[in-house]
Design a protein around this motif. Structure first.
Motif, short mmCIF file in Angstrom:
data_model
loop_
_atom_site.label_atom_id
_atom_site.label_comp_id
_atom_site.label_asym_id
_atom_site.label_seq_id
_atom_site.Cartn_x
_atom_site.Cartn_y
_atom_site.Cartn_z
N LEU A 69 0.83 -1.21 0.00
CA LEU A 69 0.00 0.00 0.00
C LEU A 69 0.86 1.26 0.00
CD1 LEU A 69 -2.80 -1.06 2.51
CD2 LEU A 69 -3.04 -0.75 0.03
N GLN A 70 1.96 1.24 0.74
CA GLN A 70 2.86 2.39 0.77
C GLN A 70 3.41 2.66 -0.63
OE1 GLN A 70 5.52 1.05 3.98
NE2 GLN A 70 4.91 2.88 5.13
N ALA A 74 2.23 6.05 -2.90
CA ALA A 74 3.27 7.02 -3.29
C ALA A 74 3.07 7.47 -4.74
CB ALA A 74 4.65 6.42 -3.11
N LEU A 75 2.43 6.65 -5.55
CA LEU A 75 2.25 6.95 -6.97
C LEU A 75 0.88 7.59 -7.28
CD1 LEU A 75 3.65 3.58 -8.35
CD2 LEU A 75 4.88 5.75 -8.10
N LEU A 76 0.01 7.67 -6.30
CA LEU A 76 -1.35 8.18 -6.54
C LEU A 76 -1.40 9.70 -6.58
CD1 LEU A 76 -3.64 6.01 -4.22
CD2 LEU A 76 -3.38 5.85 -6.69
N PRO A 77 -2.20 10.27 -7.50
CA PRO A 77 -2.43 11.71 -7.47
C PRO A 77 -3.30 12.07 -6.26
CG PRO A 77 -3.71 10.68 -9.23
CD PRO A 77 -2.86 9.61 -8.63
N HIS A 177 -9.59 -0.93 -3.85
CA HIS A 177 -10.49 0.17 -4.17
C HIS A 177 -10.55 0.24 -5.69
CE1 HIS A 177 -11.17 2.40 -0.32
NE2 HIS A 177 -10.15 1.66 0.04
N SER A 178 -11.75 0.13 -6.25
CA SER A 178 -11.89 0.01 -7.70
C SER A 178 -11.13 1.09 -8.44
CB SER A 178 -13.37 0.04 -8.10
OG SER A 178 -13.91 1.32 -7.85
N LYS A 179 -10.16 0.66 -9.22
CA LYS A 179 -9.35 1.49 -10.11
C LYS A 179 -8.48 2.51 -9.38
CE LYS A 179 -10.94 -0.42 -13.84
NZ LYS A 179 -10.14 -1.23 -14.68
N LEU A 180 -8.55 2.59 -8.08
CA LEU A 180 -7.71 3.55 -7.35
C LEU A 180 -6.38 2.93 -6.94
CD1 LEU A 180 -10.39 5.19 -5.05
CD2 LEU A 180 -9.36 6.18 -7.08
N LEU A 181 -6.42 1.70 -6.49
CA LEU A 181 -5.20 1.04 -6.01
C LEU A 181 -4.81 -0.14 -6.89
CD1 LEU A 181 -5.78 1.00 -2.14
CD2 LEU A 181 -4.15 2.37 -3.42
N ASP A 182 -4.99 -0.03 -8.19
CA ASP A 182 -4.60 -1.12 -9.09
C ASP A 182 -3.12 -1.16 -9.32
OD1 ASP A 182 -7.17 -1.93 -9.32
OD2 ASP A 182 -7.55 -0.95 -11.24
#
Length: 182
Positions: A69-70, A74-77, A177-182
């Motif tokens: 998860l970390q 780190a890559l999520l907007p 989380h759908s399409k958020l943490l793929d």
């Protein structure tokens, strides 16, 4: 209100697992109470995840999952991080997805319950990148800007070890989380 029609086979199978959990592992197990606790855990963990408070997730989320998860967060907007958070009042529907009882080669006993959550998010998300449904728009004030809320989904798997002498705590072993943490 979101209405789902469960697969009758899965519904029947999960009821058998609930019986087995009560009969062999935890006589006080009740899926309604578990679901209420899972909602609280989902809301709390999703908010900590959204704010990247990984130290606070220790003990709530499995260590190997926490590391993944970390890396992903780190890559999520920022808008995607915001969409991870779910207030208790934003949770529209919750249902158990699957139940498993596992015995490993060392004689350890585990129960896993996958919970599915549908929740509202007002995060501004791109139309192209996410699955989700616009639920409604509300204009605040006379010249308010319409605020769009989306219905998003998340799957959290809760696992508890029932081996004699082990601390009886539920821990989250999977977060999607759908399409958020793929």
């Amino acid at each position: 209100m979101v209405v789902g029609i469960p697969n009758p086979f899965i519904w029947f199978r999960t009821r058998i697992y609930y019986f087995l959990i009560r009969a062999y592992f935890d006589q006080e197990f009740n899926i309604e109470d578990f679901t209420d606790g899972a909602k609280q855990a989902f809301s709390h963990v999703s908010q900590l995840l959204s704010s990247c408070s990984f130290e606070s997730l220790e003990g709530l989320v499995a260590k190997d999952l926490l590391e993944k998860l970390q890396e992903k967060c780190a890559l999520l907007p920022p808008t995607h991080k915001e969409a991870l958070a779910a207030e208790p009042s934003d949770i529209m529907y919750t249902t158990p997805g699957d139940v498993a009882i596992v015995y490993d080669d060392n004689g350890r006993k585990f129960v896993s319950i996958l919970m599915r959550f549908w929740y509202l998010s007002s995060a501004r998300l791109s139309e192209d990148t996410l699955e989700g449904t616009r639920v409604f728009q509300v204009a605040f004030g006379d010249k308010g800007t319409p605020q769009t809320k989306r219905l998003l989904t998340a799957n959290y798997e809760f696992q508890r070890e029932f081996t004699k002498g082990v601390q009886p705590d539920w821990i989250i072993t999977r977060i999607e989380h759908s399409k958020l943490l793929d």
